[in-house]
Design a protein around this motif. Structure first.
Motif, PDB file in Angstrom:
ATOM      1  N   VAL A   1       2.242  -3.709  12.074  1.00 21.15           N
ATOM      2  CA  VAL A   1       3.376  -2.838  11.728  1.00 21.15           C
ATOM      3  C   VAL A   1       4.180  -3.445  10.592  1.00 21.15           C
ATOM      4  O   VAL A   1       4.538  -2.762   9.615  1.00 21.15           O
ATOM      5  N   LEU A   2       4.466  -4.732  10.699  1.00 18.23           N
ATOM      6  CA  LEU A   2       5.245  -5.387   9.642  1.00 18.23           C
ATOM      7  C   LEU A   2       4.499  -5.391   8.315  1.00 18.23           C
ATOM      8  O   LEU A   2       5.092  -5.187   7.253  1.00 18.23           O
ATOM      9  N   MET A   3       3.196  -5.631   8.363  1.00 20.87           N
ATOM     10  CA  MET A   3       2.404  -5.677   7.136  1.00 20.87           C
ATOM     11  C   MET A   3       2.346  -4.298   6.464  1.00 20.87           C
ATOM     12  O   MET A   3       2.565  -4.183   5.256  1.00 20.87           O
ATOM     13  N   VAL A   4       2.056  -3.263   7.242  1.00 18.07           N
ATOM     14  CA  VAL A   4       1.969  -1.916   6.669  1.00 18.07           C
ATOM     15  C   VAL A   4       3.336  -1.459   6.165  1.00 18.07           C
ATOM     16  O   VAL A   4       3.437  -0.838   5.102  1.00 18.07           O
ATOM     17  N   ALA A   5       4.402  -1.773   6.888  1.00 18.80           N
ATOM     18  CA  ALA A   5       5.741  -1.390   6.446  1.00 18.80           C
ATOM     19  C   ALA A   5       6.102  -2.082   5.130  1.00 18.80           C
ATOM     20  O   ALA A   5       6.685  -1.450   4.233  1.00 18.80           O
ATOM     21  N   GLU A   6       5.747  -3.357   4.997  1.00 20.87           N
ATOM     22  CA  GLU A   6       6.047  -4.074   3.755  1.00 20.87           C
ATOM     23  C   GLU A   6       5.221  -3.527   2.591  1.00 20.87           C
ATOM     24  O   GLU A   6       5.720  -3.381   1.475  1.00 20.87           O
ATOM     25  N   ILE A   7       3.965  -3.203   2.837  1.00 23.66           N
ATOM     26  CA  ILE A   7       3.135  -2.613   1.776  1.00 23.66           C
ATOM     27  C   ILE A   7       3.704  -1.258   1.355  1.00 23.66           C
ATOM     28  O   ILE A   7       3.799  -0.956   0.161  1.00 23.66           O
ATOM     29  N   ASN A   8       4.110  -0.448   2.320  1.00 25.50           N
ATOM     30  CA  ASN A   8       4.709   0.857   1.991  1.00 25.50           C
ATOM     31  C   ASN A   8       6.011   0.695   1.224  1.00 25.50           C
ATOM     32  O   ASN A   8       6.295   1.457   0.299  1.00 25.50           O
ATOM     33  N   ARG A   9       6.819  -0.316   1.586  1.00 25.37           N
ATOM     34  CA  ARG A   9       8.078  -0.543   0.881  1.00 25.37           C
ATOM     35  C   ARG A   9       7.827  -0.938  -0.565  1.00 25.37           C
ATOM     36  O   ARG A   9       8.474  -0.437  -1.488  1.00 25.37           O
ATOM     37  N   GLN A  10       6.864  -1.819  -0.782  1.00 28.96           N
ATOM     38  CA  GLN A  10       6.566  -2.242  -2.145  1.00 28.96           C
ATOM     39  C   GLN A  10       5.965  -1.114  -2.970  1.00 28.96           C
ATOM     40  O   GLN A  10       6.237  -0.998  -4.161  1.00 28.96           O
ATOM     41  N   ARG A  11       5.164  -0.276  -2.339  1.00 28.12           N
ATOM     42  CA  ARG A  11       4.586   0.856  -3.071  1.00 28.12           C
ATOM     43  C   ARG A  11       5.624   1.912  -3.390  1.00 28.12           C
ATOM     44  O   ARG A  11       5.525   2.602  -4.399  1.00 28.12           O
ATOM     45  N   SER A  12       6.651   2.058  -2.532  1.00 31.89           N
ATOM     46  CA  SER A  12       7.691   3.051  -2.814  1.00 31.89           C
ATOM     47  C   SER A  12       8.563   2.622  -3.992  1.00 31.89           C
ATOM     48  O   SER A  12       9.209   3.458  -4.613  1.00 31.89           O
ATOM     49  N   ASN A  13       8.562   1.326  -4.287  1.00 35.03           N
ATOM     50  CA  ASN A  13       9.294   0.824  -5.456  1.00 35.03           C
ATOM     51  C   ASN A  13       8.476   0.917  -6.738  1.00 35.03           C
ATOM     52  O   ASN A  13       8.866   0.359  -7.752  1.00 35.03           O
ATOM     53  N   GLY A  14       7.332   1.575  -6.678  1.00 28.02           N
ATOM     54  CA  GLY A  14       6.533   1.791  -7.871  1.00 28.02           C
ATOM     55  C   GLY A  14       5.420   0.780  -8.081  1.00 28.02           C
ATOM     56  O   GLY A  14       4.813   0.759  -9.135  1.00 28.02           O
ATOM     57  N   GLY A  15       5.148  -0.048  -7.087  1.00 27.48           N
ATOM     58  CA  GLY A  15       4.102  -1.049  -7.230  1.00 27.48           C
ATOM     59  C   GLY A  15       2.723  -0.476  -6.967  1.00 27.48           C
ATOM     60  O   GLY A  15       2.559   0.538  -6.287  1.00 27.48           O
ATOM     61  N   ALA A  16       1.715  -1.131  -7.521  1.00 33.70           N
ATOM     62  CA  ALA A  16       0.328  -0.719  -7.295  1.00 33.70           C
ATOM     63  C   ALA A  16      -0.121  -1.188  -5.917  1.00 33.70           C
ATOM     64  O   ALA A  16       0.427  -2.142  -5.350  1.00 33.70           O
ATOM     65  N   LEU A  17      -1.120  -0.525  -5.365  1.00 28.73           N
ATOM     66  CA  LEU A  17      -1.618  -0.858  -4.036  1.00 28.73           C
ATOM     67  C   LEU A  17      -2.144  -2.288  -3.986  1.00 28.73           C
ATOM     68  O   LEU A  17      -1.823  -3.039  -3.063  1.00 28.73           O
ATOM     69  N   GLU A  18      -2.933  -2.682  -4.969  1.00 32.42           N
ATOM     70  CA  GLU A  18      -3.515  -4.021  -4.969  1.00 32.42           C
ATOM     71  C   GLU A  18      -2.427  -5.096  -5.011  1.00 32.42           C
ATOM     72  O   GLU A  18      -2.501  -6.098  -4.304  1.00 32.42           O
ATOM     73  N   GLU A  19      -1.430  -4.877  -5.837  1.00 33.46           N
ATOM     74  CA  GLU A  19      -0.337  -5.842  -5.944  1.00 33.46           C
ATOM     75  C   GLU A  19       0.475  -5.900  -4.649  1.00 33.46           C
ATOM     76  O   GLU A  19       0.897  -6.975  -4.218  1.00 33.46           O
TER      77      GLU A  19
END
Length: 96
Positions: A65-83
């Protein structure tokens, strides 16, 4: 029944079947690791080991949950999936 309830809660939290399924993918991996550890140590499955497995599953789901939430947060800020995947783990050694 319990796994379906957990999946439903994760689905409502993330709003995506893919993300909820991704979090639940941690449970089989933790089960295999726990059984392998018991086998390597020569320990039989007991009540205390079963309680340990329940807490292991909880930790695995919470970590997902923490990992997916952090990935979603970073992607919502305009980051690429790989990054986002590279930067999401709390102990990211690629920064050092």
């Amino acid at each position: 029944m319990t796994i379906a309830l957990i999946f439903a809660l994760l689905f409502f939290a993330f709003g995506s079947q893919k993300h909820a399924g991704l979090v639940l993918m941690n449970v089989p991996f933790s089960l295999v690791g726990g059984i392998l550890f018991l086998w390597l140590r020569g320990i039989n499955l007991s009540v205390s080991a079963a309680v340990g497995f329940i807490s292991l599953f909880g930790v695995a789901v919470m970590s997902g949950v923490l990992m997916v939430a952090e990935i979603n947060r970073q992607r919502s800020n305009g980051g690429a999936l790989e990054e986002a995947v590279i930067r999401a783990p709390p102990f990211n050694y690629s920064r050092y």
